[in-house]
Design a protein around this motif. Structure first.
Motif, short mmCIF file in Angstrom:
data_model
loop_
_atom_site.label_atom_id
_atom_site.label_comp_id
_atom_site.label_asym_id
_atom_site.label_seq_id
_atom_site.Cartn_x
_atom_site.Cartn_y
_atom_site.Cartn_z
N VAL A 97 0.89 -1.16 0.00
CA VAL A 97 0.00 0.00 0.00
C VAL A 97 0.93 1.22 0.00
O VAL A 97 1.58 1.51 1.00
CB VAL A 97 -0.96 0.02 1.21
CG1 VAL A 97 -1.77 1.30 1.24
CG2 VAL A 97 -1.86 -1.21 1.21
N GLU A 127 -0.83 6.50 -1.13
CA GLU A 127 -2.15 5.91 -0.91
C GLU A 127 -2.48 5.87 0.58
O GLU A 127 -3.61 6.13 0.98
CB GLU A 127 -2.20 4.49 -1.50
CG GLU A 127 -3.43 3.70 -1.15
CD GLU A 127 -4.73 4.23 -1.73
OE1 GLU A 127 -5.80 3.85 -1.18
OE2 GLU A 127 -4.72 5.03 -2.69
N SER A 143 -5.54 7.85 2.49
CA SER A 143 -6.50 6.98 3.18
C SER A 143 -6.51 7.16 4.69
O SER A 143 -7.14 6.38 5.40
CB SER A 143 -6.17 5.52 2.86
OG SER A 143 -6.17 5.30 1.47
N ASP A 169 -3.39 2.78 -6.50
CA ASP A 169 -4.09 1.77 -5.70
C ASP A 169 -4.57 0.63 -6.59
O ASP A 169 -4.27 0.60 -7.79
CB ASP A 169 -5.22 2.40 -4.87
CG ASP A 169 -6.44 2.82 -5.68
OD1 ASP A 169 -6.61 2.39 -6.84
OD2 ASP A 169 -7.26 3.57 -5.13
N TRP A 190 -3.02 -6.51 0.40
CA TRP A 190 -3.53 -5.14 0.45
C TRP A 190 -4.53 -4.95 1.58
O TRP A 190 -4.43 -4.02 2.38
CB TRP A 190 -4.16 -4.79 -0.90
CG TRP A 190 -4.63 -3.39 -1.06
CD1 TRP A 190 -5.82 -2.86 -0.64
CD2 TRP A 190 -3.93 -2.31 -1.68
NE1 TRP A 190 -5.91 -1.54 -0.99
CE2 TRP A 190 -4.76 -1.18 -1.63
CE3 TRP A 190 -2.69 -2.21 -2.30
CZ2 TRP A 190 -4.38 0.05 -2.16
CZ3 TRP A 190 -2.31 -0.99 -2.82
CH2 TRP A 190 -3.15 0.13 -2.75
N LYS A 239 -4.30 -2.50 4.97
CA LYS A 239 -5.24 -1.40 5.22
C LYS A 239 -5.92 -1.56 6.58
O LYS A 239 -6.08 -0.59 7.32
CB LYS A 239 -6.29 -1.34 4.09
CG LYS A 239 -5.75 -0.75 2.80
CD LYS A 239 -6.23 0.67 2.65
CE LYS A 239 -5.75 1.33 1.41
NZ LYS A 239 -6.60 2.45 1.01
N GLU A 266 -11.88 2.15 -5.08
CA GLU A 266 -10.98 1.11 -4.55
C GLU A 266 -11.79 -0.07 -4.02
O GLU A 266 -11.48 -1.24 -4.31
CB GLU A 266 -10.10 1.69 -3.45
CG GLU A 266 -9.17 0.71 -2.81
CD GLU A 266 -8.41 1.32 -1.65
OE1 GLU A 266 -7.79 0.54 -0.89
OE2 GLU A 266 -8.44 2.57 -1.46
#
Length: 184
Positions: free
Chosen positions: A83, A87, A91, A129, A147, A151, A162
């Motif tokens: 990630v 990004e 985020s 992403d 991923w 996150k 996304e």
């Protein structure tokens, strides 16, 4: 939890790149455990197919790595943040402390976080992403199974585009279990 449950648990938020600068995640790789090897060297040592020679204070030479993004055996690698830093910023990392961003950039507690990959694939990916860039099709499931836990580990959000991409990709993947440990 399963991959699809993990996608459903991702916090939803619009992304915002305002104020992003790479150096807000530190000035480079750090040596968190003070063994002479910085984060980049630690990843290279951990992922080497043919180990490099280590001399002095962790100077590496030689070695080979397998870049699973593009199925290449390489002798020159980049270390990819699965990630990307930008990004992460978009985020939610923009609200973190500087120290937490440096920790993110150098995180070694989860081997999915940083990957030794070909320079070509890392440059193609850049700060995109999963809706914008993916490794070879044979690796899509592996990629999103890395991923999503990253996150979740860092409580990073996913925007609508996304989340739609993750949901579409996961529909063609085994609904494998994923694990993660949230960072404070």
């Amino acid at each position: 939890m399963s991959l699809r449950e993990g996608i459903a648990r991702l916090r939803f938020a619009d992304e915002d790149r305002t104020g992003y600068e790479r150096d807000k995640f530190g000035s480079g790789w750090i040596d968190a455990d003070h063994d002479g090897c910085n984060t980049r060297a630690e990843v290279l040592l951990a992922e080497a197919v043919t180990p490099p020679t280590v001399t002095g204070r962790c100077t590496l030479s030689g070695g080979t790595w397998y870049s699973w993004y593009d199925h290449q055996s390489v002798t020159a690698t980049d270390i990819d943040h699965v990630v990307p830093l930008a990004e992460a910023w978009d985020s939610g990392a923009s609200a973190w402390t500087y120290d937490k961003r440096v920790a993110y950039a150098n995180y070694l507690d989860d081997p999915r976080h940083l990957e030794a990959v070909s320079q070509r694939s890392n440059r193609q990916k850049a700060d995109q992403d999963v809706a914008q860039w993916l490794p070879l099709p044979a690796e899509h499931c592996k990629y999103i199974s890395y991923w999503v836990p990253i996150k979740l580990t860092w409580n990073l959000a996913a925007d609508q585009v996304e989340r739609q991409a993750l949901t579409r990709l996961a529909a063609d993947c085994p609904n494998t279990p994923i694990t993660y440990t949230p960072v404070p």
